[in-house]
Design an enzyme around this catalytic site. Structure first.
Site, mmCIF file in Angstrom:
data_model
loop_
_atom_site.group_PDB
_atom_site.id
_atom_site.type_symbol
_atom_site.label_atom_id
_atom_site.label_comp_id
_atom_site.label_asym_id
_atom_site.label_seq_id
_atom_site.Cartn_x
_atom_site.Cartn_y
_atom_site.Cartn_z
ATOM 1 N N ARG A 41 0.827 -1.210 0.000
ATOM 2 C CA ARG A 41 0.000 0.000 0.000
ATOM 3 C C ARG A 41 0.865 1.265 0.000
ATOM 4 O O ARG A 41 0.497 2.273 -0.616
ATOM 5 C CB ARG A 41 -0.955 0.024 1.191
ATOM 6 C CG ARG A 41 -2.052 -0.998 1.094
ATOM 7 C CD ARG A 41 -2.986 -0.667 -0.059
ATOM 8 N NE ARG A 41 -4.068 -1.638 -0.095
ATOM 9 C CZ ARG A 41 -4.559 -2.173 -1.196
ATOM 10 N NH1 ARG A 41 -4.077 -1.836 -2.359
ATOM 11 N NH2 ARG A 41 -5.521 -3.038 -1.146
ATOM 12 N N GLU A 62 1.930 1.609 -3.490
ATOM 13 C CA GLU A 62 0.778 2.036 -4.266
ATOM 14 C C GLU A 62 0.525 3.535 -4.083
ATOM 15 O O GLU A 62 0.261 4.259 -5.055
ATOM 16 C CB GLU A 62 -0.450 1.234 -3.842
ATOM 17 C CG GLU A 62 -1.698 1.566 -4.631
ATOM 18 C CD GLU A 62 -2.896 0.777 -4.144
ATOM 19 O OE1 GLU A 62 -3.607 0.246 -5.010
ATOM 20 O OE2 GLU A 62 -3.127 0.705 -2.913
ATOM 21 N N SER A 73 16.032 14.316 -1.799
ATOM 22 C CA SER A 73 17.066 13.355 -1.421
ATOM 23 C C SER A 73 16.479 12.248 -0.565
ATOM 24 O O SER A 73 15.630 12.486 0.287
ATOM 25 C CB SER A 73 18.174 14.070 -0.641
ATOM 26 O OG SER A 73 19.108 13.123 -0.129
#
Length: 170
Positions: free
Chosen positions: A93, A96, A119
């Site tokens: 997740r 995602e 960074s």
């Protein structure tokens, strides 16, 4: 007989056992050491290097750490991950979310800062628990990375060629 260097998995297992035996959370250890909760987890998972100034604080927070643990944690780590971890629902997740929102986040970074990146080396990460407006628990993941502008690739050879031509003509 030659001594075998313990595997990263063995070291991580030993470090996580020290944490588990302490009964402390990553957040409690973080509060005692002045680090973020995610960085404490990174240290114990051998994804970050323990710095000399932090070693006494971590040892005070986790008295079960041995001299060998401290020495191992101060070595530069092999920052890697097991590709199968992506199958874990939490990690999946998170990936995602970054993939879904990534293009918009990139656009806002470029709009606010210019052409560059965040960074992941000069970087702080923390996970916090808050109550939402509906009173339900919510997860807040903070990525705090230094902005790094992309640089223009200017050839220094052009100046060298010009200097060579000037010297050759003279």
């Amino acid at each position: 007989m030659e001594l075998q260097t313990p595997t990263k998995a063995h070291v991580v297992s030993s470090l996580m056992a020290v944490k588990r035996n302490s009964g402390k959370t990553f957040g409690e250890i973080a509060a005692e050491t002045g680090l973020t909760n995610v960085y404490v987890a990174q240290l114990l998972r051998r994804q970050a290097q323990l710095k000399p100034d932090t070693a006494p604080k971590l040892r005070a927070a986790l008295p079960g750490l041995t001299d060998t643990h401290i020495h191992q944690m101060m070595e530069p780590p092999l920052r890697s991950y097991d590709p199968s971890i992506v199958q874990d629902p939490t990690v999946y997740r998170l990936n995602e979310a970054v993939m879904h929102f990534g293009e918009s986040i990139k656009e806002i970074i470029n709009e606010e800062f210019g052409d560059g990146i965040m960074s992941a080396i000069d970087f702080f990460c923390s996970v916090d628990k808050v109550k939402g407006v509906d009173g339900k628990d919510r997860v807040v993941v903070t990525f705090d990375g230094k902005y790094l502008p992309h640089t223009e690739h200017v050839s220094h050879l052009a100046n060298v060629t010009r200097l060579f031509l000037i010297l050759y003509v003279v």
